[in-house]
Write a protein that holds these residues in place. Structure first.
Motif, PDB file in Angstrom:
ATOM      1  N   ALA A 169       0.106   5.400   6.621  1.00 48.52           N
ATOM      2  CA  ALA A 169       0.749   4.423   5.739  1.00 48.52           C
ATOM      3  C   ALA A 169       1.751   5.106   4.815  1.00 48.52           C
ATOM      4  CB  ALA A 169      -0.305   3.668   4.941  1.00 48.52           C
ATOM      5  N   ARG A 170       1.399   6.270   4.301  1.00 47.44           N
ATOM      6  CA  ARG A 170       2.310   7.002   3.430  1.00 47.44           C
ATOM      7  C   ARG A 170       3.578   7.412   4.180  1.00 47.44           C
ATOM      8  NH1 ARG A 170       1.641   8.613  -1.428  1.00 47.44           N
ATOM      9  NH2 ARG A 170      -0.358   8.453  -2.511  1.00 47.44           N
ATOM     10  N   LEU A 171       3.417   7.934   5.377  1.00 47.30           N
ATOM     11  CA  LEU A 171       4.571   8.404   6.143  1.00 47.30           C
ATOM     12  C   LEU A 171       5.493   7.258   6.538  1.00 47.30           C
ATOM     13  CD1 LEU A 171       2.847  11.090   8.400  1.00 47.30           C
ATOM     14  CD2 LEU A 171       4.493  11.498   6.563  1.00 47.30           C
ATOM     15  N   GLY A 172       4.917   6.105   6.826  1.00 45.89           N
ATOM     16  CA  GLY A 172       5.723   4.950   7.198  1.00 45.89           C
ATOM     17  C   GLY A 172       6.123   4.096   6.026  1.00 45.89           C
ATOM     18  N   ARG A 173       5.652   4.473   4.813  1.00 48.67           N
ATOM     19  CA  ARG A 173       5.882   3.685   3.607  1.00 48.67           C
ATOM     20  C   ARG A 173       5.466   2.235   3.846  1.00 48.67           C
ATOM     21  NH1 ARG A 173      11.762   6.036   2.447  1.00 48.67           N
ATOM     22  NH2 ARG A 173      11.430   7.092   4.438  1.00 48.67           N
ATOM     23  N   LEU A 174       4.222   2.117   4.301  1.00 48.97           N
ATOM     24  CA  LEU A 174       3.609   0.829   4.613  1.00 48.97           C
ATOM     25  C   LEU A 174       2.388   0.617   3.726  1.00 48.97           C
ATOM     26  CD1 LEU A 174       3.610   1.272   8.478  1.00 48.97           C
ATOM     27  CD2 LEU A 174       4.847  -0.552   7.310  1.00 48.97           C
ATOM     28  N   ASP A 175       1.900  -0.622   3.664  1.00 49.62           N
ATOM     29  CA  ASP A 175       0.630  -0.845   2.999  1.00 49.62           C
ATOM     30  C   ASP A 175      -0.496  -0.508   3.976  1.00 49.62           C
ATOM     31  OD1 ASP A 175      -0.395  -3.569   4.313  1.00 49.62           O
ATOM     32  OD2 ASP A 175       1.750  -3.769   3.917  1.00 49.62           O
ATOM     33  N   ASP A 176      -1.645  -0.150   3.430  1.00 50.37           N
ATOM     34  CA  ASP A 176      -2.771   0.291   4.266  1.00 50.37           C
ATOM     35  C   ASP A 176      -3.197  -0.782   5.266  1.00 50.37           C
ATOM     36  OD1 ASP A 176      -2.760   2.660   2.903  1.00 50.37           O
ATOM     37  OD2 ASP A 176      -4.456   2.178   1.602  1.00 50.37           O
ATOM     38  N   LYS A 177      -3.108  -2.051   4.880  1.00 51.52           N
ATOM     39  CA  LYS A 177      -3.566  -3.137   5.742  1.00 51.52           C
ATOM     40  C   LYS A 177      -2.777  -3.189   7.048  1.00 51.52           C
ATOM     41  CE  LYS A 177      -4.438  -8.117   5.776  1.00 51.52           C
ATOM     42  NZ  LYS A 177      -4.342  -9.389   5.017  1.00 51.52           N
ATOM     43  N   THR A 178      -1.475  -2.916   6.984  1.00 53.32           N
ATOM     44  CA  THR A 178      -0.647  -2.948   8.190  1.00 53.32           C
ATOM     45  C   THR A 178      -1.136  -1.930   9.208  1.00 53.32           C
ATOM     46  OG1 THR A 178       1.277  -3.684   6.937  1.00 53.32           O
ATOM     47  CG2 THR A 178       1.698  -2.658   9.072  1.00 53.32           C
ATOM     48  N   VAL A 179      -1.492  -0.743   8.731  1.00 51.44           N
ATOM     49  CA  VAL A 179      -1.978   0.297   9.637  1.00 51.44           C
ATOM     50  C   VAL A 179      -3.365  -0.062  10.154  1.00 51.44           C
ATOM     51  CG1 VAL A 179      -2.488   2.756   9.881  1.00 51.44           C
ATOM     52  CG2 VAL A 179      -0.613   2.014   8.387  1.00 51.44           C
ATOM     53  N   LEU A 180      -4.220  -0.554   9.298  1.00 57.95           N
ATOM     54  CA  LEU A 180      -5.573  -0.924   9.721  1.00 57.95           C
ATOM     55  C   LEU A 180      -5.539  -2.011  10.791  1.00 57.95           C
ATOM     56  CD1 LEU A 180      -7.395  -0.939   6.260  1.00 57.95           C
ATOM     57  CD2 LEU A 180      -7.625   0.760   8.077  1.00 57.95           C
ATOM     58  N   ASN A 181      -4.568  -2.916  10.716  1.00 59.45           N
ATOM     59  CA  ASN A 181      -4.451  -3.985  11.710  1.00 59.45           C
ATOM     60  C   ASN A 181      -4.108  -3.454  13.099  1.00 59.45           C
ATOM     61  OD1 ASN A 181      -5.065  -5.992   9.889  1.00 59.45           O
ATOM     62  ND2 ASN A 181      -2.941  -6.485   9.427  1.00 59.45           N
ATOM     63  N   ALA A 182      -3.552  -2.238  13.157  1.00 63.64           N
ATOM     64  CA  ALA A 182      -3.175  -1.660  14.448  1.00 63.64           C
ATOM     65  C   ALA A 182      -4.313  -0.881  15.099  1.00 63.64           C
ATOM     66  CB  ALA A 182      -1.960  -0.745  14.280  1.00 63.64           C
ATOM     67  N   LEU A 183      -5.399  -0.678  14.367  1.00 63.15           N
ATOM     68  CA  LEU A 183      -6.523   0.088  14.920  1.00 63.15           C
ATOM     69  C   LEU A 183      -7.136  -0.634  16.110  1.00 63.15           C
ATOM     70  CD1 LEU A 183      -8.371   1.348  11.703  1.00 63.15           C
ATOM     71  CD2 LEU A 183      -6.773   2.592  13.162  1.00 63.15           C
ATOM     72  N   GLY A 184      -7.425   0.140  17.128  1.00 60.23           N
ATOM     73  CA  GLY A 184      -8.058  -0.417  18.321  1.00 60.23           C
ATOM     74  C   GLY A 184      -7.067  -0.918  19.355  1.00 60.23           C
ATOM     75  N   ARG A 185      -5.878  -1.355  18.913  1.00 58.75           N
ATOM     76  CA  ARG A 185      -4.868  -1.853  19.849  1.00 58.75           C
ATOM     77  C   ARG A 185      -3.787  -0.810  20.101  1.00 58.75           C
ATOM     78  NH1 ARG A 185      -1.778  -5.446  18.205  1.00 58.75           N
ATOM     79  NH2 ARG A 185      -2.119  -5.252  15.959  1.00 58.75           N
ATOM     80  N   GLN A 186      -3.250  -0.249  19.004  1.00 59.97           N
ATOM     81  CA  GLN A 186      -2.167   0.727  19.141  1.00 59.97           C
ATOM     82  C   GLN A 186      -2.552   2.098  18.600  1.00 59.97           C
ATOM     83  OE1 GLN A 186       0.281  -1.787  16.785  1.00 59.97           O
ATOM     84  NE2 GLN A 186       1.475  -2.548  18.514  1.00 59.97           N
ATOM     85  N   LEU A 187      -3.493   2.123  17.695  1.00 64.16           N
ATOM     86  CA  LEU A 187      -3.988   3.371  17.130  1.00 64.16           C
ATOM     87  C   LEU A 187      -5.480   3.474  17.411  1.00 64.16           C
ATOM     88  CD1 LEU A 187      -2.166   3.271  13.664  1.00 64.16           C
ATOM     89  CD2 LEU A 187      -1.549   4.684  15.629  1.00 64.16           C
ATOM     90  N   HIS A 188      -5.897   4.622  17.918  1.00 60.12           N
ATOM     91  CA  HIS A 188      -7.282   4.765  18.357  1.00 60.12           C
ATOM     92  C   HIS A 188      -7.949   5.924  17.611  1.00 60.12           C
ATOM     93  CE1 HIS A 188      -4.897   2.936  21.614  1.00 60.12           C
ATOM     94  NE2 HIS A 188      -5.953   2.145  21.740  1.00 60.12           N
ATOM     95  N   PRO A 189      -8.721   5.617  16.576  1.00 63.12           N
ATOM     96  CA  PRO A 189      -9.355   6.669  15.776  1.00 63.12           C
ATOM     97  C   PRO A 189     -10.468   7.374  16.538  1.00 63.12           C
ATOM     98  CG  PRO A 189     -10.101   4.494  15.067  1.00 63.12           C
ATOM     99  CD  PRO A 189      -9.016   4.259  16.070  1.00 63.12           C
ATOM    100  N   ASP A 190     -10.704   8.636  16.161  1.00 65.14           N
ATOM    101  CA  ASP A 190     -11.807   9.379  16.757  1.00 65.14           C
ATOM    102  C   ASP A 190     -13.090   9.054  15.992  1.00 65.14           C
ATOM    103  OD1 ASP A 190     -11.700  10.801  14.366  1.00 65.14           O
ATOM    104  OD2 ASP A 190     -10.743  12.556  15.239  1.00 65.14           O
ATOM    105  N   ALA A 191     -14.141   9.803  16.263  1.00 69.47           N
ATOM    106  CA  ALA A 191     -15.437   9.518  15.645  1.00 69.47           C
ATOM    107  C   ALA A 191     -15.400   9.660  14.123  1.00 69.47           C
ATOM    108  CB  ALA A 191     -16.499  10.457  16.225  1.00 69.47           C
ATOM    109  N   LYS A 192     -14.446  10.441  13.608  1.00 66.09           N
ATOM    110  CA  LYS A 192     -14.324  10.623  12.166  1.00 66.09           C
ATOM    111  C   LYS A 192     -13.317   9.656  11.543  1.00 66.09           C
ATOM    112  CE  LYS A 192     -15.493  15.567  12.295  1.00 66.09           C
ATOM    113  NZ  LYS A 192     -15.034  16.939  11.961  1.00 66.09           N
ATOM    114  N   GLY A 193     -12.777   8.773  12.359  1.00 64.66           N
ATOM    115  CA  GLY A 193     -11.802   7.818  11.846  1.00 64.66           C
ATOM    116  C   GLY A 193     -10.390   8.347  11.757  1.00 64.66           C
TER     117      GLY A 193
END
Length: 340
Positions: A169-193
């Motif tokens: 979010a910091r690098l893209g100058r976005l709000d955290d919610k925008t990045v969280l909405n991409a989890l699972g579809r476009q961004l795939h976190p590891d076991a540590k998130g």
């Protein structure tokens, strides 16, 4: 515009480094007593003033008459004192464009890497020792801690270390919610998130092409100046736009109503099925399409049904004035060239 000027234009007096010097003096007064602290701070303020091109005799007279605090307040340009500001300027430049601003370095990636290692070692030590309540304007996005966090996120990604959603979010100058909405579809976190560096980089380039660019220090031929290589001082006379298999171009006429208010309701749905996202700015959408292979966007067919089309390898040129006219007709605010 050089990086120091760009930093001052974006952040300006909000940096307020004088506050850090003031807090240091106040702490010394409590620790060592006012007399010893006063002697030390006198020497420090004089050095700051002279380092910024001031006269030593004038500032010494002011301090002797009114105290070191008055001398510090009068010492114009403390924010430009190299030992204070260059660190922040370099972190800012690295966070924005991934550049190394030290012009003394050769055009060599390894030399830049060594410089960055020393830069982040010093910055980490500063943040470790900086009391939380000393930082000027701590809630500002480009506060000292905010600038360090953004630069550190890029540094981690450049070393292929996984990063957090907050760092994306910091690098893209976005709000955290925008990045969280991409989890699972476009961004795939590891076991540590954490998100893999290459995946985070690719997502940012596609999602925020005008706000995030790959680090330039890794390109030995890049001159590292404050203007990105793909920027010009004036808007281009023509715009390259993708064309689908039926010969239809991606134009502002494809803007649709989305969630939001005012002109923010207008947007463009781009991306492959299952990975689509909305971009509200036409030129940001174009930049995102350039990073897709192949580019995909939605447009209506002859029956008025909106479907995904795929761009062909050959793009076509459209006069900028025509793009501006279509943007205006679609309901977007006037662009700079349209206002000229």
């Amino acid at each position: 515009m050089d990086w120091a000027s760009r930093y001052f234009e974006d952040i300006g007096e909000r940096a307020d480094y004088q506050t850090l010097v003031l807090r240091s003096g106040e702490w010394l007064e409590v620790l060592l007593g006012e007399r010893i602290a006063g002697t030390s701070m006198r020497a420090l303020v004089v050095a700051l003033h002279v380092g910024c091109g001031g006269s030593p005799s004038e500032i010494e007279q002011r301090i002797d008459r009114d105290g070191w605090r008055a001398g510090l307040e009068e010492s114009h340009g403390v924010a430009d004192w190299p030992s204070i500001s260059i660190l922040a300027e370099q972190l800012y430049a690295f966070a924005i464009d991934g550049v190394v601003t030290d012009t003394r370095l050769p055009d060599d990636v390894e030399a830049r890497r060594s410089h960055l290692e020393a830069l982040f070692a010093r910055a980490a030590r500063l943040m470790e020792l900086l009391p939380p309540n000393w930082e000027p304007n701590p809630r500002h996005p480009w506060s000292l801690s905010g600038t360090y966090a953004s630069a550190l996120a890029r540094w981690k990604m450049d070393r292929e270390a996984p990063i957090t959603t907050a760092e994306i979010a910091r690098l893209g100058r976005l709000d955290d919610k925008t990045v969280l909405n991409a989890l699972g579809r476009q961004l795939h976190p590891d076991a540590k998130g954490l998100i893999a560096a290459d995946e985070a980089r690719g997502w940012l380039m596609g999602r925020r092409p005008r706000k995030f660019r790959p680090s330039r220090w890794l390109n030995a031929s890049d001159d590292q100046d404050s203007r990105s290589p793909d920027r010009t001082d004036n808007e281009p006379d023509i715009v390259m736009v993708p064309v689908d298999a039926h010969g239809a171009s991606f134009l502002p006429t494809l803007a649709r109503q989305t969630r939001g208010t005012g002109s923010e309701r207008l947007g463009f749905r781009i991306g492959a099925k299952g990975d689509e996202f909305v971009v509200h700015d036409y030129f940001e959408a174009l930049d995102a399409l350039k990073g897709m292979h192949p580019p995909r966007w939605r447009r209506p067919n002859a029956e008025g049904n909106w479907g995904i089309v795929r761009g062909e390898p050959n793009w076509r040129t459209v006069p900028r004035v025509e793009i501006d006219r279509l943007l205006h007709e679609a309901g977007f605010m006037a662009t700079p060239s349209a206002q000229a």
